[in-house]
Design an enzyme around this catalytic site. Structure first.
Site, PDB file in Angstrom:
ATOM      1  N   ARG A 272      53.265  71.958 158.087  1.00 49.78           N
ATOM      2  CA  ARG A 272      52.390  72.776 157.245  1.00 49.78           C
ATOM      3  C   ARG A 272      51.943  72.032 156.000  1.00 49.78           C
ATOM      4  NH1 ARG A 272      55.897  76.373 159.522  1.00 49.78           N
ATOM      5  NH2 ARG A 272      57.414  76.056 157.860  1.00 49.78           N
TER       6      ARG A 272
ATOM      7  N   GLU B  65      72.332  72.275 156.530  1.00 48.28           N
ATOM      8  CA  GLU B  65      73.533  73.112 156.480  1.00 48.28           C
ATOM      9  C   GLU B  65      74.480  72.729 157.632  1.00 48.28           C
ATOM     10  OE1 GLU B  65      72.508  77.197 156.430  1.00 48.28           O
ATOM     11  OE2 GLU B  65      74.567  77.877 156.075  1.00 48.28           O
TER      12      GLU B  65
HETATM   13  P1  AMP Z   1      64.024  72.401 152.569  1.00 47.83           P
HETATM   14  O1  AMP Z   1      64.218  71.005 153.091  1.00 47.83           O
HETATM   15  O2  AMP Z   1      65.235  73.256 152.744  1.00 47.83           O
HETATM   16  O3  AMP Z   1      63.485  72.415 151.154  1.00 47.83           O
HETATM   17  O4  AMP Z   1      62.954  73.088 153.518  1.00 47.83           O
HETATM   18  C1  AMP Z   1      61.608  72.851 153.329  1.00 47.83           C
HETATM   19  C2  AMP Z   1      60.834  72.838 154.633  1.00 47.83           C
HETATM   20  O5  AMP Z   1      61.243  73.864 155.530  1.00 47.83           O
HETATM   21  C3  AMP Z   1      59.369  73.049 154.338  1.00 47.83           C
HETATM   22  O6  AMP Z   1      58.642  72.060 155.043  1.00 47.83           O
HETATM   23  C4  AMP Z   1      59.070  74.460 154.807  1.00 47.83           C
HETATM   24  O7  AMP Z   1      57.884  74.470 155.550  1.00 47.83           O
HETATM   25  C5  AMP Z   1      60.254  74.876 155.678  1.00 47.83           C
HETATM   26  N1  AMP Z   1      60.884  76.150 155.245  1.00 47.83           N
HETATM   27  C6  AMP Z   1      62.135  76.294 154.732  1.00 47.83           C
HETATM   28  N2  AMP Z   1      62.423  77.570 154.462  1.00 47.83           N
HETATM   29  C7  AMP Z   1      61.320  78.283 154.796  1.00 47.83           C
HETATM   30  C8  AMP Z   1      60.975  79.687 154.731  1.00 47.83           C
HETATM   31  N3  AMP Z   1      61.829  80.609 154.267  1.00 47.83           N
HETATM   32  N4  AMP Z   1      59.734  80.051 155.135  1.00 47.83           N
HETATM   33  C9  AMP Z   1      58.864  79.125 155.583  1.00 47.83           C
HETATM   34  N5  AMP Z   1      59.122  77.808 155.683  1.00 47.83           N
HETATM   35  C10 AMP Z   1      60.339  77.375 155.295  1.00 47.83           C
END
Ligand code: AMP
Length: 171
Positions: free
Chosen positions: A59, A96
């Site tokens: 995205r 996680e």
């Molecule tokens: P993180 O590495 O945990 O910061 O996760 C970020 C990535 O996961 C991004 O590329 C987001 O598109 C996706 N992502 C994580 N949590 C969500 C959520 N609650 N809703 C939509 N996309 C998420």
């Protein structure tokens, strides 16, 4: 036009129980909301002479491409393993449960590039932290990191401490 937040749909328990998935497709489908989001994501970094926008699969690409065109920079895709055809550099980070890896073409950026990293959403910061490590390993300068959405309760910013971070909609 309404507040940007009203174009983001919450989907409970997707893709698995306990996750509140932020669905951005209503925002993408509305030309005024989408262009307003792009304009505001760029705003603090517009005068920063950005040469490359790093978009995070998948995205993130949707935002990185119009941002790159606006600031007259190139776009560099950061991808999941096995997608890029040429020589790559990669960074593995903890989830996680288990690990994940992102990859970039080894010649995509160089030490004199000025980088803006773009993704749709900041959650735990693991993904963008890995993107920062990849960009830094080339000697390039990271001038900023832009998100549409930030899930503040997950404290993702602590993984990208010291960089200018900008997000538009906070939950
Ligand atoms: P993180 O590495 O945990 O910061 O996760 C970020 C990535 O996961 C991004 O590329 C987001 O598109 C996706 N992502 C994580 N949590 C969500 C959520 N609650 N809703 C939509 N996309 C998420």
């Amino acid at each position: 036009m309404n507040e940007l937040e009203s174009y983001i749909r919450n989907i409970p328990d997707f893709p698995k129980p306990g996750i509140q998935f932020k669905d951005i497709t209503p925002l993408l489908a509305n030309p005024e909301a989408f262009s307003e989001a792009i304009r505001r994501m760029i705003n603090p970094f517009e005068q920063q002479s950005i040469t490359k926008v790093l978009g995070i699969e998948a995205r993130g690409f949707l935002f990185a491409a119009p941002i790159a065109m606006h600031v007259n920079a190139g776009i560099v895709p950061l991808r999941k393993p096995g997608k890029l055809p040429y020589s790559i550099i990669s960074h593995t980070y903890d989830l996680e449960y288990g690990t994940d890896t992102i990859e970039m073409h080894q010649d995509a950026i160089s030490g004199d590039d000025r980088i803006l990293i773009v993704d749709d959403l900041l959650a735990t910061g693991g993904t963008v932290g890995a993107a920062v490590k990849l960009a830094e390993s080339t000697g390039a300068t990271i001038v900023g990191i832009a998100f549409l959405i930030e899930l503040e309760f997950l404290n993702g910013r602590k993984k990208i401490n010291g960089y200018p971070v900008h997000s538009l909609v906070k939950f």
